[in-house]
Design a protein around this motif. Sequence first.
Motif, PDB file in Angstrom:
ATOM      1  N   CYS A   1      -8.858  45.924 -25.352  1.00 12.14           N
ATOM      2  CA  CYS A   1      -9.794  47.034 -25.564  1.00 12.14           C
ATOM      3  C   CYS A   1      -9.109  48.259 -26.156  1.00 12.14           C
ATOM      4  CB  CYS A   1     -10.481  47.395 -24.251  1.00 12.14           C
ATOM      5  SG  CYS A   1     -11.650  46.126 -23.676  1.00 12.14           S
ATOM      6  N   ARG A   2      -7.784  48.326 -26.059  1.00  9.42           N
ATOM      7  CA  ARG A   2      -7.032  49.436 -26.653  1.00  9.42           C
ATOM      8  C   ARG A   2      -6.593  49.154 -28.082  1.00  9.42           C
ATOM      9  NH1 ARG A   2      -2.999  50.931 -21.546  1.00  9.42           N
ATOM     10  NH2 ARG A   2      -4.528  52.163 -20.357  1.00  9.42           N
ATOM     11  N   ASP A   3      -6.777  47.918 -28.522  1.00  7.73           N
ATOM     12  CA  ASP A   3      -6.402  47.560 -29.889  1.00  7.73           C
ATOM     13  C   ASP A   3      -7.251  48.348 -30.874  1.00  7.73           C
ATOM     14  OD1 ASP A   3      -4.999  45.395 -31.697  1.00  7.73           O
ATOM     15  OD2 ASP A   3      -7.095  45.486 -32.353  1.00  7.73           O
ATOM     16  N   GLU A   4      -6.689  48.619 -32.024  1.00  9.98           N
ATOM     17  CA  GLU A   4      -7.397  49.426 -33.025  1.00  9.98           C
ATOM     18  C   GLU A   4      -8.616  48.712 -33.596  1.00  9.98           C
ATOM     19  OE1 GLU A   4      -6.478  51.809 -37.227  1.00  9.98           O
ATOM     20  OE2 GLU A   4      -5.007  50.410 -36.395  1.00  9.98           O
ATOM     21  N   GLY A   5      -8.558  47.364 -33.652  1.00  7.19           N
ATOM     22  CA  GLY A   5      -9.635  46.634 -34.308  1.00  7.19           C
ATOM     23  C   GLY A   5     -10.532  45.822 -33.399  1.00  7.19           C
ATOM     24  N   LEU A   6      -9.996  45.274 -32.311  1.00 10.99           N
ATOM     25  CA  LEU A   6     -10.776  44.348 -31.488  1.00 10.99           C
ATOM     26  C   LEU A   6     -12.060  44.956 -30.914  1.00 10.99           C
ATOM     27  CD1 LEU A   6      -7.969  42.337 -29.658  1.00 10.99           C
ATOM     28  CD2 LEU A   6      -9.601  41.482 -31.351  1.00 10.99           C
ATOM     29  N   PRO A   7     -12.049  46.180 -30.368  1.00 12.39           N
ATOM     30  CA  PRO A   7     -13.321  46.721 -29.846  1.00 12.39           C
ATOM     31  C   PRO A   7     -14.405  46.808 -30.919  1.00 12.39           C
ATOM     32  CG  PRO A   7     -11.481  47.989 -28.988  1.00 12.39           C
ATOM     33  CD  PRO A   7     -10.921  47.082 -30.050  1.00 12.39           C
ATOM     34  N   TRP A   8     -14.021  47.083 -32.162  1.00  7.81           N
ATOM     35  CA  TRP A   8     -15.018  47.115 -33.237  1.00  7.81           C
ATOM     36  C   TRP A   8     -15.568  45.721 -33.512  1.00  7.81           C
ATOM     37  CZ3 TRP A   8     -16.874  51.649 -34.396  1.00  7.81           C
ATOM     38  CH2 TRP A   8     -16.077  52.784 -34.249  1.00  7.81           C
ATOM     39  N   LEU A   9     -14.715  44.704 -33.403  1.00  9.09           N
ATOM     40  CA  LEU A   9     -15.187  43.325 -33.567  1.00  9.09           C
ATOM     41  C   LEU A   9     -16.119  42.937 -32.427  1.00  9.09           C
ATOM     42  CD1 LEU A   9     -11.815  41.730 -34.717  1.00  9.09           C
ATOM     43  CD2 LEU A   9     -13.870  42.000 -36.129  1.00  9.09           C
ATOM     44  N   PHE A  10     -15.819  43.375 -31.204  1.00  7.41           N
ATOM     45  CA  PHE A  10     -16.706  43.100 -30.072  1.00  7.41           C
ATOM     46  C   PHE A  10     -18.067  43.748 -30.295  1.00  7.41           C
ATOM     47  CE2 PHE A  10     -12.636  43.194 -27.279  1.00  7.41           C
ATOM     48  CZ  PHE A  10     -12.255  41.958 -27.771  1.00  7.41           C
ATOM     49  N   LEU A  11     -18.061  45.010 -30.755  1.00 11.00           N
ATOM     50  CA  LEU A  11     -19.313  45.711 -31.030  1.00 11.00           C
ATOM     51  C   LEU A  11     -20.093  45.007 -32.138  1.00 11.00           C
ATOM     52  CD1 LEU A  11     -21.271  48.101 -30.766  1.00 11.00           C
ATOM     53  CD2 LEU A  11     -19.761  49.408 -32.294  1.00 11.00           C
ATOM     54  N   GLU A  12     -19.372  44.522 -33.146  1.00 16.46           N
ATOM     55  CA  GLU A  12     -20.047  43.826 -34.245  1.00 16.46           C
ATOM     56  C   GLU A  12     -20.760  42.575 -33.734  1.00 16.46           C
ATOM     57  OE1 GLU A  12     -21.019  44.976 -36.909  1.00 16.46           O
ATOM     58  OE2 GLU A  12     -19.648  44.534 -38.562  1.00 16.46           O
ATOM     59  N   GLY A  13     -20.115  41.831 -32.835  1.00 15.11           N
ATOM     60  CA  GLY A  13     -20.764  40.656 -32.264  1.00 15.11           C
ATOM     61  C   GLY A  13     -22.024  41.016 -31.497  1.00 15.11           C
ATOM     62  N   PHE A  14     -21.993  42.109 -30.726  1.00 14.14           N
ATOM     63  CA  PHE A  14     -23.161  42.588 -29.983  1.00 14.14           C
ATOM     64  C   PHE A  14     -24.311  42.887 -30.941  1.00 14.14           C
ATOM     65  CE2 PHE A  14     -25.807  45.966 -28.340  1.00 14.14           C
ATOM     66  CZ  PHE A  14     -25.990  45.656 -27.002  1.00 14.14           C
ATOM     67  N   LEU A  15     -24.039  43.591 -32.017  1.00 15.24           N
ATOM     68  CA  LEU A  15     -25.077  44.004 -32.960  1.00 15.24           C
ATOM     69  C   LEU A  15     -25.645  42.813 -33.737  1.00 15.24           C
ATOM     70  CD1 LEU A  15     -23.235  47.168 -34.301  1.00 15.24           C
ATOM     71  CD2 LEU A  15     -25.286  47.179 -32.868  1.00 15.24           C
ATOM     72  N   LEU A  16     -24.779  41.929 -34.183  1.00 17.45           N
ATOM     73  CA  LEU A  16     -25.227  40.791 -34.977  1.00 17.45           C
ATOM     74  C   LEU A  16     -26.093  39.839 -34.158  1.00 17.45           C
ATOM     75  CD1 LEU A  16     -21.931  40.011 -36.938  1.00 17.45           C
ATOM     76  CD2 LEU A  16     -24.026  41.009 -37.879  1.00 17.45           C
ATOM     77  N   MET A  17     -25.604  39.449 -32.970  1.00 18.25           N
ATOM     78  CA  MET A  17     -26.370  38.508 -32.164  1.00 18.25           C
ATOM     79  C   MET A  17     -27.636  39.155 -31.620  1.00 18.25           C
ATOM     80  SD  MET A  17     -26.671  35.474 -31.164  1.00 18.25           S
ATOM     81  CE  MET A  17     -26.978  34.266 -29.878  1.00 18.25           C
ATOM     82  N   GLY A  18     -27.565  40.435 -31.247  1.00 18.74           N
ATOM     83  CA  GLY A  18     -28.752  41.123 -30.763  1.00 18.74           C
ATOM     84  C   GLY A  18     -29.868  41.134 -31.795  1.00 18.74           C
ATOM     85  N   SER A  19     -29.523  41.407 -33.050  1.00 17.74           N
ATOM     86  CA  SER A  19     -30.549  41.445 -34.099  1.00 17.74           C
ATOM     87  C   SER A  19     -31.082  40.047 -34.401  1.00 17.74           C
ATOM     88  CB  SER A  19     -29.974  42.080 -35.373  1.00 17.74           C
ATOM     89  OG  SER A  19     -28.887  41.325 -35.878  1.00 17.74           O
ATOM     90  N   PHE A  20     -30.201  39.055 -34.402  1.00 13.64           N
ATOM     91  CA  PHE A  20     -30.618  37.689 -34.736  1.00 13.64           C
ATOM     92  C   PHE A  20     -31.574  37.120 -33.686  1.00 13.64           C
ATOM     93  CE2 PHE A  20     -29.755  33.057 -34.506  1.00 13.64           C
ATOM     94  CZ  PHE A  20     -30.202  32.705 -35.763  1.00 13.64           C
ATOM     95  N   VAL A  21     -31.208  37.212 -32.426  1.00 11.96           N
ATOM     96  CA  VAL A  21     -32.050  36.672 -31.364  1.00 11.96           C
ATOM     97  C   VAL A  21     -33.385  37.409 -31.305  1.00 11.96           C
ATOM     98  CG1 VAL A  21     -32.273  36.522 -28.853  1.00 11.96           C
ATOM     99  CG2 VAL A  21     -30.212  35.698 -29.966  1.00 11.96           C
ATOM    100  N   THR A  22     -33.365  38.712 -31.504  1.00 10.05           N
ATOM    101  CA  THR A  22     -34.601  39.491 -31.433  1.00 10.05           C
ATOM    102  C   THR A  22     -35.573  39.077 -32.527  1.00 10.05           C
ATOM    103  OG1 THR A  22     -33.400  41.347 -30.464  1.00 10.05           O
ATOM    104  CG2 THR A  22     -35.545  41.828 -31.427  1.00 10.05           C
ATOM    105  N   LEU A  23     -35.085  38.843 -33.731  1.00  6.40           N
ATOM    106  CA  LEU A  23     -35.981  38.398 -34.802  1.00  6.40           C
ATOM    107  C   LEU A  23     -36.638  37.073 -34.428  1.00  6.40           C
ATOM    108  CD1 LEU A  23     -35.691  38.637 -38.555  1.00  6.40           C
ATOM    109  CD2 LEU A  23     -35.929  36.341 -37.624  1.00  6.40           C
ATOM    110  N   TYR A  24     -35.858  36.126 -33.933  1.00 10.21           N
ATOM    111  CA  TYR A  24     -36.412  34.818 -33.599  1.00 10.21           C
ATOM    112  C   TYR A  24     -37.288  34.859 -32.345  1.00 10.21           C
ATOM    113  CZ  TYR A  24     -34.274  31.930 -37.167  1.00 10.21           C
ATOM    114  OH  TYR A  24     -33.969  31.363 -38.370  1.00 10.21           O
ATOM    115  N   ASN A  25     -37.008  35.783 -31.438  1.00  7.62           N
ATOM    116  CA  ASN A  25     -37.835  35.892 -30.238  1.00  7.62           C
ATOM    117  C   ASN A  25     -39.286  36.248 -30.563  1.00  7.62           C
ATOM    118  OD1 ASN A  25     -35.850  35.243 -28.421  1.00  7.62           O
ATOM    119  ND2 ASN A  25     -35.562  37.304 -27.638  1.00  7.62           N
ATOM    120  N   TYR A  26     -39.495  37.079 -31.582  1.00  7.85           N
ATOM    121  CA  TYR A  26     -40.824  37.667 -31.794  1.00  7.85           C
ATOM    122  C   TYR A  26     -41.493  37.279 -33.093  1.00  7.85           C
ATOM    123  CZ  TYR A  26     -39.104  40.118 -27.789  1.00  7.85           C
ATOM    124  OH  TYR A  26     -38.580  40.372 -26.543  1.00  7.85           O
ATOM    125  N   VAL A  27     -40.786  36.579 -33.989  1.00 10.36           N
ATOM    126  CA  VAL A  27     -41.450  36.179 -35.225  1.00 10.36           C
ATOM    127  C   VAL A  27     -42.561  35.177 -34.929  1.00 10.36           C
ATOM    128  CG1 VAL A  27     -39.912  34.228 -35.806  1.00 10.36           C
ATOM    129  CG2 VAL A  27     -41.045  35.531 -37.628  1.00 10.36           C
TER     130      VAL A  27
END
Length: 406
Positions: free
Chosen positions: A216-242
């Motif tokens: 979590c102190r690494d310069e890049g890894l927390p941003w990659l973790f956040l990217e995974g949260f945003l990508l999967m959150g948007s993908f599942v939400t689209l399929y949940n309600y389409v």
Amino acid sequence: MHTEASLITRGTPAFRRTNLALFAAGFSTFALLYCVQPLMPLFSAEFGLGAAASSLSLSVTTGLLAVAMLVASSLSEALGRKPVMVASLLASAALTIAAAFVPGWHGLLLVRTLEGVALSGLPAVAMAYVGEEMEKGSIGLAMGLYIGGSAVGGMGGRLISGILADFFSWRVAIGALGLVCLLAALAFWKSLPPSRNFRPRPLALGNLLARFVEHCRDEGLPWLFLEGFLLMGSFVTLYNYVGYRLLAPPYELGQTAVGSIFAVYLIGIFSSAWVGNLASRLGRRRVLWAVILLQLAGLGLTLATPLPLVIAGIAVFTFGFFGAHSIVSSWVGLRALEGKAQASSLYLFFYYLGSSLVGSAGGLFWTAFGWPGLAALLAALLATALLVAFRLAALAPLPQNRPKTT
């Protein structure tokens, strides 16, 4: 330290065996995870449940999976990557077969809860294995094929269980899928080359927590973790309600037609492998932002009224998501030179957290504002993901005393 000669490179028999194993593992994991989704109405009818209670057959599994991955990845640091993954696949397939015979609802929930724990030994550990054993230029393609197998499993598990339940029963459907995935687990066991660059580490809670903090102190890894949260959150939400949108006027499609939309998951097979390979050649920094823009373009198409444009938008969105996920997930393994499994498990923890939190919040936007409101939420998530991609592209090069991996 590994040597270049010990790494698996494309074009070799070991590379082909590894990709076969990873594809089988991805298929099995996600087929077993999502196979209950089309069966929920049948659970309601047989056990006298409401829709919310019936949905526990999936949510208890995904919830335990997210948390247990943090522990399973650490077990693999002590016990080895391949043994943990093989045990995970065999146990989850056996539990699925057992689920076909449990007499009551609570017994089924207990088995599905245990299955979430069993499945936790695969996703993060597979990412760590690829990061350790693959030559750098081959990582993107290998991870892309694993994610492609996941896409086939996510779609196939739903389709197979739904069709078999239509002709026979949900018990036959689950039992048959468990047998299929047991064969996939045996294929994985036979095909995957043993680790050559893994070095076991003692399992110690203090070291485990310290490793999580370090990541979590690494310069890049927390941003990659956040990217995974945003990508999967948007993908599942689209399929949940389409589906809700397509069942309503002006489309008024039937359930079978709406369910067939999952067939666009097939695009994920091509996208994850092709984009992963492209990113290995051109650089992850140069490709990630482009596939996120592709997701935004697909989202824009879904705002149109003609049905062909809506479906095309879903397909483009899906292509972009699987491509972006293959880039980010492989980047985690490259960025974390130590404790790869813990880094992968943290990424997947946030990935599934995005699925849960954003997927639920999207229902509020759908109810209050319809599809335009939901699309606005997804656009905000993807705009944030685009900013994160630019932040990742601006990362300073790794220090000279570490291999240059990004």
